[in-house]
Design a protein around this motif. Structure first.
Motif, mmCIF file in Angstrom:
data_model
loop_
_atom_site.group_PDB
_atom_site.id
_atom_site.type_symbol
_atom_site.label_atom_id
_atom_site.label_comp_id
_atom_site.label_asym_id
_atom_site.label_seq_id
_atom_site.Cartn_x
_atom_site.Cartn_y
_atom_site.Cartn_z
ATOM 1 N N GLY A 31 0.786 -1.239 0.000
ATOM 2 C CA GLY A 31 0.000 0.000 0.000
ATOM 3 C C GLY A 31 0.810 1.276 0.000
ATOM 4 O O GLY A 31 0.439 2.256 0.651
ATOM 5 N N VAL A 32 1.942 1.251 -0.722
ATOM 6 C CA VAL A 32 2.744 2.477 -0.877
ATOM 7 C C VAL A 32 3.029 2.678 -2.365
ATOM 8 O O VAL A 32 2.679 1.828 -3.189
ATOM 9 C CB VAL A 32 4.089 2.404 -0.086
ATOM 10 N N THR A 33 3.678 3.775 -2.705
ATOM 11 C CA THR A 33 4.018 4.004 -4.108
ATOM 12 C C THR A 33 5.319 3.262 -4.460
ATOM 13 O O THR A 33 6.105 2.906 -3.570
ATOM 14 C CB THR A 33 4.217 5.510 -4.399
ATOM 15 N N GLN A 35 7.837 4.536 -5.799
ATOM 16 C CA GLN A 35 8.973 5.392 -5.416
ATOM 17 C C GLN A 35 9.353 5.193 -3.952
ATOM 18 O O GLN A 35 10.524 5.302 -3.588
ATOM 19 C CB GLN A 35 8.627 6.867 -5.679
ATOM 20 N N THR A 36 8.362 4.867 -3.129
ATOM 21 C CA THR A 36 8.666 4.612 -1.717
ATOM 22 C C THR A 36 9.429 3.295 -1.567
ATOM 23 O O THR A 36 10.375 3.211 -0.775
ATOM 24 C CB THR A 36 7.356 4.609 -0.873
ATOM 25 N N ALA A 39 12.928 4.054 -2.500
ATOM 26 C CA ALA A 39 13.614 4.770 -1.416
ATOM 27 C C ALA A 39 13.991 3.823 -0.267
ATOM 28 O O ALA A 39 15.059 3.943 0.323
ATOM 29 C CB ALA A 39 12.734 5.905 -0.896
ATOM 30 N N LYS A 44 17.266 5.033 1.829
ATOM 31 C CA LYS A 44 17.057 6.462 2.062
ATOM 32 C C LYS A 44 15.870 6.705 2.984
ATOM 33 O O LYS A 44 15.739 7.769 3.559
ATOM 34 C CB LYS A 44 16.776 7.181 0.730
ATOM 35 N N TYR A 45 14.979 5.725 3.036
ATOM 36 C CA TYR A 45 13.759 5.907 3.832
ATOM 37 C C TYR A 45 13.489 4.678 4.685
ATOM 38 O O TYR A 45 13.543 3.551 4.179
ATOM 39 C CB TYR A 45 12.570 6.165 2.887
ATOM 40 N N SER A 46 13.226 4.915 5.962
ATOM 41 C CA SER A 46 12.857 3.807 6.859
ATOM 42 C C SER A 46 11.344 3.740 6.931
ATOM 43 O O SER A 46 10.709 4.707 7.343
ATOM 44 C CB SER A 46 13.417 4.054 8.259
ATOM 45 N N PRO A 47 10.764 2.612 6.537
ATOM 46 C CA PRO A 47 9.304 2.517 6.551
ATOM 47 C C PRO A 47 8.751 2.500 7.975
ATOM 48 O O PRO A 47 9.482 2.234 8.934
ATOM 49 C CB PRO A 47 9.030 1.183 5.846
ATOM 50 N N SER A 48 7.454 2.760 8.074
ATOM 51 C CA SER A 48 6.793 2.686 9.379
ATOM 52 C C SER A 48 6.803 1.233 9.846
ATOM 53 O O SER A 48 7.020 0.314 9.041
ATOM 54 C CB SER A 48 5.352 3.184 9.258
ATOM 55 N N SER A 51 4.329 -0.816 7.832
ATOM 56 C CA SER A 51 4.804 -1.200 6.488
ATOM 57 C C SER A 51 5.912 -2.243 6.575
ATOM 58 O O SER A 51 6.003 -3.139 5.731
ATOM 59 C CB SER A 51 5.302 0.022 5.728
ATOM 60 N N ASP B 75 0.897 7.888 0.213
ATOM 61 C CA ASP B 75 1.356 6.898 1.190
ATOM 62 C C ASP B 75 2.028 7.564 2.392
ATOM 63 O O ASP B 75 2.045 8.782 2.520
ATOM 64 C CB ASP B 75 2.249 5.843 0.515
ATOM 65 N N GLU B 76 2.581 6.715 3.268
ATOM 66 C CA GLU B 76 3.150 7.220 4.521
ATOM 67 C C GLU B 76 4.305 8.196 4.286
ATOM 68 O O GLU B 76 4.476 9.154 5.035
ATOM 69 C CB GLU B 76 3.614 6.043 5.389
#
Lengths: 72, 140
Positions: A31-33, A35-36, A39, A44-48, A51, B75-76
């Motif tokens: 349920g994310v894009t 691009q996420t 990342a 570069k990005y730590s998911p919740s 997620s 999204d988040e």
């Protein structure tokens, strides 16, 4: 330059091991894009936490099999 | 590049151009009357229409060009980016508006206060889009 989060992951490795699952397919599953997902894979990005659990469940492994702490 | 980042680039450019045009118009008109020109509803309305139109048209174009992206999906990471950018741009808006109030306190020029608040909104919006781009580039 922003400091990268100290969390490592094996998302790309696990995704490719799962019949070359595409980034778009994984993104849709959790349920994310796309691009996420990119990342996350690039660190570069730590998911919740939610997620992160979703990702682990998609691959059928535990959270610590996907994510780790840098240096551990 | 995400749908939202593309939109932020376009809207930052359009807001910058409209803001520059608004400022130029106010400065030119103020020079002509050798004072501060009053609020011009037609100018404000036209600026608003241009900004809303640009947002709608660019959203449609980006959605049409990239069928794999769901423009409605937020999204988040998007929410975190919007939240942080919005928080900082809110401070920018406040500081600029307070600057306008101080100007009013010393000069008692209500027209200048109006234009400074409008200018503050343009600046805060540009900062918001710029920060969105920066946060997306950094990862989230």
């Amino acid at each position: 330059m922003a400091k990268r989060p100290p969390i490592t992951n094996r998302v790309k490795e696990l995704r490719e091991a799962m019949d070359q699952m595409s980034q778009s397919a994984l993104a849709k599953e959790i349920g994310v894009t796309r691009q996420t997902v990119i990342a996350i894979e690039q660190g570069k990005y730590s998911p919740s936490l939610e997620s992160a659990f979703r990702i682990a469940r998609v691959f059928g492994v535990g959270l610590e099999d996907v994510f780790g702490w840098e240096g551990d | 590049m995400t749908f939202h980042e593309k939109l932020a680039w376009v809207m930052m450019a359009v807001t910058g151009l409209v803001g520059f045009w608004y400022g130029q118009d106010v400065i030119t008109a103020s020079r002509d009357i050798e004072g501060t020109v009053g609020p011009d509803i037609a100018l404000i309305s036209f600026s608003t229409i241009v900004l809303v139109g640009a947002a709608i048209v660019s959203s449609i174009v980006f959605a049409a060009l990239d069928e794999t992206t769901d423009p409605g999906l937020e999204d988040e990471r998007d929410r975190a980016v919007f939240s942080r950018a919005g928080n900082i741009s809110g401070w920018v808006l406040s500081v600029c508006a307070i600057g306008g109030l101080w100007h009013y306190y010393f000069h008692a020029d209500g027209n200048a206060l109006f234009h400074m608040v409008v200018g503050a909104m343009f600046v805060a919006t540009i900062v918001d889009f710029a920060l969105q781009i920066a946060f997306y580039r950094r990862g989230g």
